[in-house]
Design an enzyme around this catalytic site. Structure first.
Site, PDB file in Angstrom:
ATOM      1  N   LYS A  83      -5.413   5.463   1.295  1.00 57.61           N
ATOM      2  CA  LYS A  83      -4.066   5.198   0.774  1.00 57.61           C
ATOM      3  C   LYS A  83      -3.501   6.500   0.211  1.00 57.61           C
ATOM      4  O   LYS A  83      -4.105   7.134  -0.658  1.00 57.61           O
ATOM      5  CB  LYS A  83      -4.188   4.152  -0.335  1.00 57.61           C
ATOM      6  CG  LYS A  83      -3.074   3.156  -0.372  1.00 57.61           C
ATOM      7  CD  LYS A  83      -3.481   2.020  -1.292  1.00 57.61           C
ATOM      8  CE  LYS A  83      -2.277   1.225  -1.698  1.00 57.61           C
ATOM      9  NZ  LYS A  83      -2.600   0.269  -2.734  1.00 57.61           N
TER      10      LYS A  83
HETATM   11  C1  E4P Z   1      -0.213  -2.157  -2.906  1.00 58.46           C
HETATM   12  O1  E4P Z   1      -1.028  -1.692  -2.166  1.00 58.46           O
HETATM   13  C2  E4P Z   1      -0.261  -2.061  -4.374  1.00 58.46           C
HETATM   14  O2  E4P Z   1      -1.619  -2.001  -4.777  1.00 58.46           O
HETATM   15  C3  E4P Z   1       0.311  -3.259  -5.060  1.00 58.46           C
HETATM   16  O3  E4P Z   1       0.792  -4.214  -4.142  1.00 58.46           O
HETATM   17  C4  E4P Z   1       1.216  -2.945  -6.184  1.00 58.46           C
HETATM   18  O4  E4P Z   1       1.656  -4.148  -6.759  1.00 58.46           O
HETATM   19  P1  E4P Z   1       2.329  -4.231  -8.202  1.00 58.46           P
HETATM   20  O5  E4P Z   1       3.742  -3.766  -8.084  1.00 58.46           O
HETATM   21  O6  E4P Z   1       2.251  -5.685  -8.552  1.00 58.46           O
HETATM   22  O7  E4P Z   1       1.510  -3.360  -9.115  1.00 58.46           O
END
Ligand code: E4P
Length: 216
Positions: A83
């Site tokens: 990521k």
């Molecule tokens: C995506 O890969 C992120 O880890 C995640 O969806 C972020 O979500 P949030 O906005 O609820 O922290």
């Protein structure tokens, strides 16, 4: 549409896995910080539980640091997806990782323009953060629609991974738009199974079943 659990908690991930509905896992540094254990250790454990794409995020913000971390994460297991944040240095790294056959999930996407560049760089997944867009008085699902439309128009192989999902309506809308995947907390996965008429109907069936005479 593939369903991923967004979590760094092994117990939650096992619970979702036992429901038989998840295809992969996404994590981020904030989720992993809650567990207070080393990232590589947790990612390796997750890979033993779920046989699907497991996103593990780099914390470097310069190309070389992202490449170094990304290669290390990719060595943990063949299912690891690196990521990478949607910044210039991140896109440079994505291009090189893609050439090395390492899958990437470009994260923190808040505009269709950003998503277009991620696809050009060769990202495997793009993660538009719908909940955070909504929080900022935008329309998160419209962002997903824009990205899916652009990718389809030009045949980009990058998969749209709807992220920052907050409730079941986000999931249904993502599926209707044609998002390839959506990642969500365990709470939302569990909300998806719920309907009050299912509970009422089941209670009635169970009550009526007691009135059926046994075979003597
Ligand atoms: C995506 O890969 C992120 O880890 C995640 O969806 C972020 O979500 P949030 O906005 O609820 O922290």
């Amino acid at each position: 549409m593939k369903i991923f659990i967004d979590s760094g908690d092994i117990t939650e991930i096992k619970e979702a896995q036992s429901m038989g509905v998840i295809d992969g896992v996404t994590t981020n540094p904030s989720l992993l910080a809650k567990g207070g254990r080393p990232t590589r250790q947790v990612i390796a454990e997750i890979c033993e539980v779920v046989d699907g794409p497991i996103s593990a995020e780099v914390v470097g913000v310069e190309k070389d640091a992202i490449l170094r971390e990304g290669r290390e994460l990719a060595r943990i297991h063949r299912n690891v997806v690196v990521k990478v944040p949607l910044i210039d240095e991140g896109l440079k790294a994505v291009r090189i990782l893609a050439a090395e056959g390492i899958k990437t999930n470009v994260t923190l996407c808040f505009s269709a323009a950003q998503a277009l560049l991620a696809a050009k760089a060769g990202a495997t997944y793009i993660s538009p953060f719908v909940g955070r867009v909504d929080d900022a008085a935008g329309d998160g699902m419209d962002l997903v629609l824009q990205v899916v439309t652009i990718y389809r128009s030009y045949g980009f192989p990058t998969q749209v991974l709807t992220a920052s999902v907050r409730h079941p309506v986000h999931v249904v809308q993502a599926a209707m738009i044609g998002s390839h995947a959506a990642t969500m907390p365990l709470k939302v996965i569990k909300q998806l199974t719920k309907h009050p008429l299912t509970d009422v109907g089941l209670a009635q069936f169970l009550a009526d079943a007691k009135k059926i005479p046994e075979l003597v």
